[in-house]
Design a protein around this motif. Structure first.
Motif, PDB file in Angstrom:
ATOM      1  N   ALA A 135     -35.275  -5.695  52.600  1.00  0.00           N
ATOM      2  CA  ALA A 135     -34.742  -4.960  53.747  1.00  0.00           C
ATOM      3  C   ALA A 135     -33.248  -4.723  53.534  1.00  0.00           C
ATOM      4  N   ASN A 136     -32.668  -3.842  54.339  1.00  0.00           N
ATOM      5  CA  ASN A 136     -31.215  -3.658  54.285  1.00  0.00           C
ATOM      6  C   ASN A 136     -30.559  -5.005  54.566  1.00  0.00           C
ATOM      7  N   SER A 163     -29.535  -8.386  58.978  1.00  0.00           N
ATOM      8  CA  SER A 163     -29.698  -6.957  58.787  1.00  0.00           C
ATOM      9  C   SER A 163     -28.335  -6.421  58.398  1.00  0.00           C
ATOM     10  N   GLY A 164     -28.331  -5.376  57.650  1.00  0.00           N
ATOM     11  CA  GLY A 164     -27.037  -4.841  57.231  1.00  0.00           C
ATOM     12  C   GLY A 164     -27.231  -3.879  56.110  1.00  0.00           C
ATOM     13  N   ASP A 165     -26.159  -3.537  55.447  1.00  0.00           N
ATOM     14  CA  ASP A 165     -26.254  -2.541  54.371  1.00  0.00           C
ATOM     15  C   ASP A 165     -26.508  -3.200  53.039  1.00  0.00           C
ATOM     16  N   LEU A 205     -20.038  -2.245  61.493  1.00  0.00           N
ATOM     17  CA  LEU A 205     -21.436  -2.558  61.830  1.00  0.00           C
ATOM     18  C   LEU A 205     -22.327  -2.359  60.612  1.00  0.00           C
ATOM     19  N   SER A 206     -23.486  -3.028  60.624  1.00  0.00           N
ATOM     20  CA  SER A 206     -24.481  -2.806  59.579  1.00  0.00           C
ATOM     21  C   SER A 206     -25.156  -1.454  59.822  1.00  0.00           C
ATOM     22  N   GLY A 207     -25.881  -0.983  58.811  1.00  0.00           N
ATOM     23  CA  GLY A 207     -26.538   0.323  58.905  1.00  0.00           C
ATOM     24  C   GLY A 207     -27.464   0.431  60.116  1.00  0.00           C
ATOM     25  N   GLY A 208     -28.268  -0.607  60.323  1.00  0.00           N
ATOM     26  CA  GLY A 208     -29.218  -0.582  61.431  1.00  0.00           C
ATOM     27  C   GLY A 208     -28.515  -0.546  62.782  1.00  0.00           C
ATOM     28  N   MET A 209     -27.421  -1.278  62.891  1.00  0.00           N
ATOM     29  CA  MET A 209     -26.692  -1.313  64.165  1.00  0.00           C
ATOM     30  C   MET A 209     -25.953   0.002  64.407  1.00  0.00           C
ATOM     31  N   GLY A 242     -32.730   6.006  54.341  1.00  0.00           N
ATOM     32  CA  GLY A 242     -32.054   4.857  53.737  1.00  0.00           C
ATOM     33  C   GLY A 242     -32.237   3.574  54.534  1.00  0.00           C
ATOM     34  N   ASP A 263     -34.655   0.481  55.964  1.00  0.00           N
ATOM     35  CA  ASP A 263     -35.852  -0.169  55.434  1.00  0.00           C
ATOM     36  C   ASP A 263     -37.035  -0.042  56.393  1.00  0.00           C
ATOM     37  N   VAL A 264     -38.208  -0.397  55.859  1.00  0.00           N
ATOM     38  CA  VAL A 264     -39.467  -0.191  56.577  1.00  0.00           C
ATOM     39  C   VAL A 264     -39.470  -0.849  57.962  1.00  0.00           C
ATOM     40  N   VAL A 265     -38.920  -2.043  58.054  1.00  0.00           N
ATOM     41  CA  VAL A 265     -38.953  -2.772  59.320  1.00  0.00           C
ATOM     42  C   VAL A 265     -38.111  -2.043  60.375  1.00  0.00           C
ATOM     43  N   SER A 266     -36.882  -1.675  60.010  1.00  0.00           N
ATOM     44  CA  SER A 266     -36.017  -0.978  60.962  1.00  0.00           C
ATOM     45  C   SER A 266     -36.574   0.388  61.320  1.00  0.00           C
TER      46      SER A 266
END
Lengths: 247, 303
Positions: A39-40, A245-247, B135-139, B164, B166-169
């Motif tokens: 995951a990211n 979670s993150g990049d 922030l992270s990508g998802g946030m 870009g 991931d599957v979960v997000s």
């Protein structure tokens, strides 16, 4: 005994009290297509940077193409190729100029660059575009060219960081044909992707979760192990439990 | 009234040299969750920018909620939310500051439409004082969605919100979209991921500025004109190479652990025998239902 091109043992990278990569261990064989998923924020990029000789690990061991990541980073860089979705070619140089530039950086003799670049351009079907700026090419062509450039100096290993992101489904498959061909010629492929069907094309896969390798096997074995129909499900089950979670 | 209409829209760049959108006509209905499915460079972003009044089309006309995208741009801007593909919030403002800023811009407040963003905002609220750039990508993605929703738009435009990611997000994000749809917001979302097409009510498959097909995902898949088989053997790459050289094969492409094939004359048993005679082992063939990606590839190859 099969030749190991990447060997890492308890490889760790710590930033303060944050373990970006936490004691990962695996080996990659010569000519293998090795999928590196997660995951990211799981730590893939950090691990990849260490294996490319761009970042020192905090502890653990890693040998890439027979060289030590602590002491022989420069040797590693000469023996690997790298491409990512984000950066791969200079948009303001032509197709041929890019090949010459990267060939030159990796020490391919100029005469050989000239000889092989004509060939390469022809194989890619880019003869008419050879003197055009790369920025003007469609994304799919760019990515195929970028891959060819990344293996132009015939590295032992090529690292591909999401090479097919955003590429159309036909070109994506042509890209994987090129990967197979390179692997058959003995180049080891280390690849990350968010497309789970592409995970199936790998010989073996690791799935990283929160800095650790949580799974490492062939796609078929992983599906059997997790009683899943496809890799999407395997990945989802593992990554869903992630705390980071993150990049 | 359709929520969004496009009538023969064409858009070129670079003095007509680059054709980004090629004569596209399309309607999106009220309350619909509509997907634009296509790779980078297909023309998705250009369409979004015409509809969000940020780009003038060369030809054709477009409306959003009945307002013209050229003449009535001020009306449209009040009524839409837009999340561009590239992260476009203020990196050096905090989460809360960004949200306040966008609310104020539209004459609203965070509290005013809190119900709408509650589910999403509460996931990033612990980071209220963090700068958006950190922030992270998802946030970032969640904050951008909150900012696009804060004025309770009638139509929401999301340009590749899951690229870009991931599957979960990605799964989480689509859950959020479903809940927004239930609130009556029309949503137009673009994605290069074919599997996400299944989550939309209707989709347009786009390639090279043209629409190849518009329909429900089920109808598009049902329109696949021939039988589709999935085939595998021990050495999949060798099998793929062999299939490509066979005259009876209409199409063959790798698809996860299988190869998907269509035949010129539907004689699959003959093919099985031939392949086995060539020395391929553990040959497994089954008739399958095509997915959106199969349809996309077929339409692309016909174009």
């Amino acid at each position: 005994m099969e030749e190991k091109v990447i060997v890492c043992k308890d490889l760790t990278k710590r930033f303060g009290d944050f373990y970006a990569v936490n004691k990962i261990s695996f080996e990659v064989d010569k000519g293998e297509i090795f999928g590196f998923l997660g995951a990211n924020g799981a730590g893939k990029t950090t691990a990849m940077r260490i294996l490319c000789g761009l970042s020192h690990p905090t502890s653990g061991e890693a040998m890439v193409a027979g060289f030590d990541v602590y002491k022989q980073a420069e040797e590693i860089k000469k023996n690997i190729g790298y491409m990512s979705q984000k950066f791969s070619l200079y948009e303001n140089l032509t197709v041929l100029e890019n090949i010459e530039f990267f060939g030159g950086v990796y020490g391919v003799p100029y005469a050989e660059i000239r000889r092989r670049s004509d060939n390469l351009v022809q194989q890619l079907g880019l003869t008419a575009e050879a003197k055009k700026l790369v920025g003007a090419l469609p994304l799919g062509w760019k990515q195929k060219l970028a891959f060819s450039v990344a293996i132009f100096h015939q590295p032992r290993i090529v690292f591909l960081d999401e090479p097919t992101g955003g590429v159309d489904p036909v070109t994506r498959r042509q890209f994987w044909d090129m990967i197979y061909e390179a692997a058959a010629s003995g180049i080891t492929i280390f690849v990350t992707t968010h497309y789970m069907d592409e995970a199936e094309y790998c010989n073996r896969i690791t799935i990283m979760v929160d800095g650790k390798v949580e799974a490492l096997d062939s796609p078929a074995n992983l599906k059997a192990q997790f009683k899943a129909d496809n890799m999407d499900e395997v990945f989802y089950r593992l990554a869903r439990g992630a705390k980071r979670s993150g990049d | 009234m359709s929520a969004v209409t496009l009538d023969h829209i064409t858009k070129t760049y670079d003095e007509g040299k680059v054709l980004a959108v090629d004569d596209i006509t399309l309607q999106v209905e009220e309350g619909e969750l509509f997907g634009l499915i296509g790779p980078d460079g297909a023309g998705k972003t250009s369409l979004f920018r015409v509809l969000t009044t940020l780009l003038l089309p060369d030809k054709g006309s477009a409306t959003v909620r009945g307002y013209d995208c050229v003449k009535d741009y001020k009306e449209i801007r009040k009524r839409i939310g837009y999340m561009p593909g590239k992260f476009s919030l203020y990196q050096d403002l905090t989460v809360k500051e960004n949200l306040d800023f966008f609310a104020t811009l539209f004459g609203s407040t965070i509290e005013g439409n809190y119900e709408l963003i509650k589910d999403i905002y509460e996931q990033i609220k612990p980071f209220n004082d963090r700068r958006a750039g950190k922030l992270s990508g998802g946030m970032k993605q969640k904050l951008a969605l909150c900012c696009a929703l804060i004025h309770k738009p009638e139509v929401l435009f999301l340009d590749e919100p899951t690229t870009g990611v991931d599957v979960v997000s990605r799964k989480e994000f689509w859950e959020m979209l479903k809940r927004l749809k239930q609130q009556g917001i029309t949503i137009i979302v673009s994605t290069p991921y074919m599997d996400e097409a299944m989550l939309c009510e209707r989709i347009a498959l786009i390639q090279n500025g043209k629409i190849m097909s518009v329909d429900t995902p089920a109808n598009i898949m049902a329109a696949f004109p021939v039988k589709l088989y999935a085939m595998k053997a021990d050495n999949i790459y060798k099998l793929l190479t062999a299939l490509r050289g066979m005259p009876e094969i209409d199409s063959s492409f790798a698809f996860g652990e299988y190869i998907h094939i269509t035949l010129k004359d539907d004689n699959i048993e003959a093919l099985r025998q031939k392949v086995e005679q060539q020395g391929h082992t553990h040959v497994d063939i089954k008739l399958i239902h095509p997915g959106i990606e199969d349809s996309f590839i077929r339409l692309m190859n016909q174009a």
